[in-house]
Design an enzyme around this catalytic site. Sequence first.
Site, PDB file in Angstrom:
ATOM      1  N   HIS A 121      36.998  38.709  35.374  1.00 31.50           N
ATOM      2  CA  HIS A 121      36.911  37.700  36.367  1.00 31.50           C
ATOM      3  C   HIS A 121      35.466  37.265  36.307  1.00 31.50           C
ATOM      4  O   HIS A 121      34.585  37.824  35.913  1.00 31.50           O
ATOM      5  CB  HIS A 121      37.420  38.102  37.791  1.00 31.50           C
ATOM      6  N   ASP A 198      35.327  46.347  39.756  1.00 26.99           N
ATOM      7  CA  ASP A 198      35.720  44.990  40.362  1.00 26.99           C
ATOM      8  C   ASP A 198      36.946  45.481  40.895  1.00 26.99           C
ATOM      9  O   ASP A 198      38.137  45.653  40.072  1.00 26.99           O
ATOM     10  CB  ASP A 198      35.908  43.746  39.491  1.00 26.99           C
ATOM     11  N   GLN A 201      41.650  43.095  42.437  1.00 30.52           N
ATOM     12  CA  GLN A 201      43.354  43.302  41.922  1.00 30.52           C
ATOM     13  C   GLN A 201      43.691  44.618  42.138  1.00 30.52           C
ATOM     14  O   GLN A 201      45.083  44.690  42.047  1.00 30.52           O
ATOM     15  CB  GLN A 201      43.461  42.757  40.415  1.00 30.52           C
ATOM     16  N   LYS A 224      43.510  39.606  49.226  1.00 30.30           N
ATOM     17  CA  LYS A 224      44.240  39.702  48.243  1.00 30.30           C
ATOM     18  C   LYS A 224      45.212  40.986  48.710  1.00 30.30           C
ATOM     19  O   LYS A 224      46.276  41.259  47.976  1.00 30.30           O
ATOM     20  CB  LYS A 224      43.806  40.102  46.982  1.00 30.30           C
ATOM     21  N   CYS A 364      39.810  31.771  36.098  1.00 29.93           N
ATOM     22  CA  CYS A 364      38.549  32.441  36.099  1.00 29.93           C
ATOM     23  C   CYS A 364      38.372  33.266  35.344  1.00 29.93           C
ATOM     24  O   CYS A 364      37.838  34.433  35.385  1.00 29.93           O
ATOM     25  CB  CYS A 364      38.334  32.665  37.698  1.00 29.93           C
TER      26      CYS A 364
END
Length: 409
Positions: A121, A198, A201, A224, A364
């Site tokens: 991302h 990261d 997700q 999220k 993104c």
Amino acid sequence: MDAKEIRQLFPILNQEVNGNPLVYLDSAATSQKPVQVIEAVSDYYRQINSNVHRGVHTLGTRATDGYEGAREKVRKFIHAKSIEEVIFTRGTTTALNMVASSFGTANLREGDEIIITYMEHHSNIIPWQQVAKSTGATLKYFPLQEDGSLSLEDVRATITPNTKIVATTLVSNVLGVINPIKEIAKIAHENGAVMVVDGAQGAPHLNIDVQDLDCDFLGFSGHKMCGPTGIGVLYGKKHLLENMEPVEFGGEMIDFVGLYESTWKELPWKFEGGTPIIAGAIGLGAAIDFLQEIGLDNILEHEHKLAAHALERMSTIEGMTIYGPKEAEKRAGVVTFNLSDVHPHDVATVLDTEGIAVRAGHHCAQPLMKWLDVSATARASFYLYNSEEDIDKLVEGLVKTKEYFSDVF
């Protein structure tokens, strides 16, 4: 509870859009919120609303207990050693920027390497670009396999003794790929590099144990994973955080302020300048309670079934291109695709007339779009409140979309 029972806990899903029952397939952008989270945030504003830490009155104590109680829930959720390693942020983007600007700027020099992937991302690309520019470090990329996954052989070949930071996503927001973070971290550490993850997700779908993964930093967002917007977390190993400078200065994060010098509070508060996101943290704590009651393993198993159903049904549509691994068990609940020569925005617009919400664009992830040799894609993303019936409606909508544009052209 099955998906239909869970769906009833999400008020926003019980509505019609354009005369059709809402089919929400955009959870990778933001998940919907269950009544438990909505009520937790509402109760804070209705019954507690007060600043934290300094107040000795009853409301201040309740607010502090709720805020710090949420930090402990996060600690348990990701299996951090202590609350000192859990910093509340505005989201994943803020968390990754904190690591890049504080740790990266202080520890990188010319000739050092930062390695990321094409699937990142933008929030895990741009901060490292900026740090590379300011320090003279070199930014490198791991190559991807044909299906967009990472090969550990390529990881070993790319990391060198000059590598100081490896920063990868746990789960791709486009391909759905679940990366082998534990194995990558081991290779990074063998070469003296720090592992940054990261987790935006990943946190909504996977049981995360930062000690087992042995990552050095991990960021994720509340919105999220059924929590409020504007709240997120940075996890960092204590010894690394202790040697990092804050990136925001002001109230809450100070110990002593003199005319010309100041000192900082201990961890984690030295990184939380200003009035914190109190309601958001309490809402995130409620979201964690909710997800753990359902069970992260159950959520991932459910998503694998939905992804398998989607891959099977969507593959029958002529002109359909699906990106990422063909095996559902190798991905989270994300299916990104293009339909013939129809632009993804047109696909999403027609689906919206059927009450079906999907995402369209570059997500993104423009470097990944370039790697895929496309300018944009459409993306359907599933969560615990979706069912196979939602997938079937998506497929019906895609068939209608294809027929519509066939008639037009």
